[in-house]
Design an enzyme around this catalytic site. Structure first.
Site, PDB file in Angstrom:
ATOM      1  N   GLU A 101     -11.238   4.413   6.950  1.00 52.16           N
ATOM      2  CA  GLU A 101     -10.013   5.019   7.817  1.00 52.16           C
ATOM      3  C   GLU A 101     -10.500   6.321   8.224  1.00 52.16           C
ATOM      4  O   GLU A 101     -10.195   7.335   8.037  1.00 52.16           O
ATOM      5  CB  GLU A 101      -9.153   5.623   6.374  1.00 52.16           C
ATOM      6  N   GLN A 125      -9.700   8.872  -5.257  1.00 45.62           N
ATOM      7  CA  GLN A 125      -9.250   9.594  -4.147  1.00 45.62           C
ATOM      8  C   GLN A 125     -10.417  10.570  -3.540  1.00 45.62           C
ATOM      9  O   GLN A 125     -10.901  10.735  -2.574  1.00 45.62           O
ATOM     10  CB  GLN A 125      -8.006  10.513  -4.177  1.00 45.62           C
ATOM     11  N   HIS A 154      -9.651   1.555   0.354  1.00 43.53           N
ATOM     12  CA  HIS A 154      -9.323   2.287   1.585  1.00 43.53           C
ATOM     13  C   HIS A 154     -10.653   2.163   2.373  1.00 43.53           C
ATOM     14  O   HIS A 154     -11.823   3.008   2.086  1.00 43.53           O
ATOM     15  CB  HIS A 154      -9.242   3.715   1.232  1.00 43.53           C
ATOM     16  N   ASP A 211       2.646   3.355   2.861  1.00 41.18           N
ATOM     17  CA  ASP A 211       1.476   4.360   2.442  1.00 41.18           C
ATOM     18  C   ASP A 211       2.068   5.497   1.983  1.00 41.18           C
ATOM     19  O   ASP A 211       1.661   6.120   0.865  1.00 41.18           O
ATOM     20  CB  ASP A 211       0.442   4.637   3.939  1.00 41.18           C
ATOM     21  N   HIS A 266       1.226   5.209  -2.123  1.00 42.05           N
ATOM     22  CA  HIS A 266       0.707   6.155  -3.036  1.00 42.05           C
ATOM     23  C   HIS A 266       1.981   6.935  -3.944  1.00 42.05           C
ATOM     24  O   HIS A 266       2.445   7.918  -3.249  1.00 42.05           O
ATOM     25  CB  HIS A 266      -0.212   7.356  -2.342  1.00 42.05           C
ATOM     26  N   HIS A 300       0.847  -1.276   0.067  1.00 40.87           N
ATOM     27  CA  HIS A 300       0.105  -0.076  -0.082  1.00 40.87           C
ATOM     28  C   HIS A 300       0.770   1.193  -0.176  1.00 40.87           C
ATOM     29  O   HIS A 300       1.446   1.620   1.190  1.00 40.87           O
ATOM     30  CB  HIS A 300      -0.923   0.127   1.263  1.00 40.87           C
TER      31      HIS A 300
END
Length: 413
Positions: free
Chosen positions: A210, A149, A207, A306, A56, A54
């Site tokens: 969170e 996103q 996701h 992350d 980005h 995971h």
């Protein structure tokens, strides 16, 4: 033919040799046939490569883009990214993605799953990631998540953009249900995610929850749908922070269903301990999902980096040993057995989450492994051991010498 000698293979006793031909492991044992090339690993610990399931990569090194995240929260980070993401070209994005991958690979990572923001009609990040994936296909297993996103439905046309990204070559379907404008739209995004995964035969990585809100329970719906479709093993629930805030009666009921589906969990220890609990005074929540309880129930859970210096998290350097160190502290996983198996959280568990078939220091698999500056699993974890070498298909990607004390009194030498 090539032979690596004096290797302490994780999970095995004594010293072993690894025989490699045409990039594959042909044999593992104490005394193997001679080879044209012999490489001495000097009794150091050998394990399968680190996996970061995971990350980005389109966000790396963007902490200074636009306004800073003053509140330090997830939702302000999304707002800041939204304000600044349109100012990047494909070439600029590729350059940052390569830098991020290089940092991770120099720490022993050979497999990355990256979430790429596709709530962008130009698909700048996706185009860049797909090009880099092609360029580095012989050096790295890179999976790309079509990640909305700003929400599948909170962002106009987001669901259609996710589907188009899958057509362009993304490997996984992503979603962010807790960011949608209402619970019903969050649920709709989960249904759409599973429908797209079935339609295009892709993996799922959501996701999921969170947030500190214990009533954010999209995990329950995601697990139910993939359980009914029989695709739990192809599904990952990332973060699931609210599951750590849920009451025990609900959580332990859910864990029976989570085990039944075979769903995978990805926890991001450094990022979630930083972002979550911002509205708490004391007692202050840790922000992580129930890593220890999931692991104890035999549910696959792994750790991930992350972020690297982006609007959500100012630090991050791709060192999975650092992520592991934080994770086992925060999750309180330090029994002798847990320490002995801790490396699984950043290696085999992540590979299982990514559905990597050609993984492991085993006969018939590609000769991909790393060498740690330690002689046991305990020493590796306790000393936060450095990666001394990374081997890909039998070829050395890099080697470094162990740290040496150059000046010391006799007692300290």
């Amino acid at each position: 033919m090539k032979k690596f000698i004096n290797a302490r293979i994780k999970g095995q006793e004594g010293l072993s040799q690894i025989l490699v031909e045409h990039g594959k492991i042909m044999a593992v044992g104490e005394k193997l046939p001679p080879a044209e090339e012999k490489i001495d690993l000097k009794g150091k610990l050998v394990c399968a490569p680190y996996v970061d399931p995971h990350l980005h990569l389109d966000y790396v090194f963007t902490a200074d883009m636009g306004e800073k995240n003053g509140s330090g929260t997830l939702f302000e980070g999304i707002q800041r990214w939204s304000e600044s993401k349109g100012n990047t070209s494909v070439e600029e994005m590729k350059e940052r993605i390569r830098r991020g991958i290089k940092k991770e690979m120099l720490q022993g990572v050979q497999a990355i799953r990256t979430h790429i923001d596709v709530t962008d009609p130009t698909f700048t990040g996706l185009k860049a990631a797909l090009e880099v994936k092609s360029e580095l296909k012989d050096l790295l297993d890179l999976q790309i998540v079509a990640f909305p996103q700003e929400g599948m439905y909170a962002y106009q046309g987001g669901a259609q953009l996710v589907e188009e990204a899958l057509k362009m070559g993304a490997d996984c379907v992503g979603a962010i249900p807790h960011y949608e404008l209402a619970r019903e739209f969050g649920e709709k995004s989960i249904h759409t995610t599973v429908e797209l995964a079935m339609k295009y035969d892709r993996l799922i990585d959501v996701h999921c929850d969170e947030t500190d809100d214990s009533m954010s329970r999209f995990l329950e719906l995601l697990n139910a749908l993939v359980l009914m479709e029989g695709i739990g093993s192809k599904t990952a629930a990332s973060h699931t922070c609210s599951f750590g805030s849920a009451d025990n009666s609900y959580a332990f009921r859910m864990m029976k269903l989570l085990k039944k589906s075979g769903i995978n969990f990805i926890s991001c220890p450094t990022e979630n301990i930083y972002l979550q609990g911002r509205q708490d005074t004391y007692p202050k929540r840790r922000g992580l999902t129930r890593v220890k309880e999931l692991n104890d129930q035999g549910i696959n859970v792994c750790f991930a980096q992350d972020s690297m210096s982006d609007p959500w998290y100012p630090l991050g350097n791709g060192n999975m040993m650092m992520i592991l160190d934080h994770g086992i502290h925060i999750a309180q996983m330090m029994s002798p057995e847990e320490i002995r198996n801790a490396l699984d959280l950043v290696t085999v568990n992540g590979a299982k989450t990514m559905n990597l078939a050609d993984y492991g220091v085993e006969v018939g698999k590609s000769a991909n492994f790393i060498v740690l500056d330690a002689e046991s699993e305990f020493e590796a974890v306790c000393e936060r051991a450095q990666v001394l070498a990374s081997v890909r298909k039998g070829e050395i990607l890099f080697r470094r010498e162990p740290a040496v004390v150059t000046e010391a009194t006799d007692f300290l030498k």
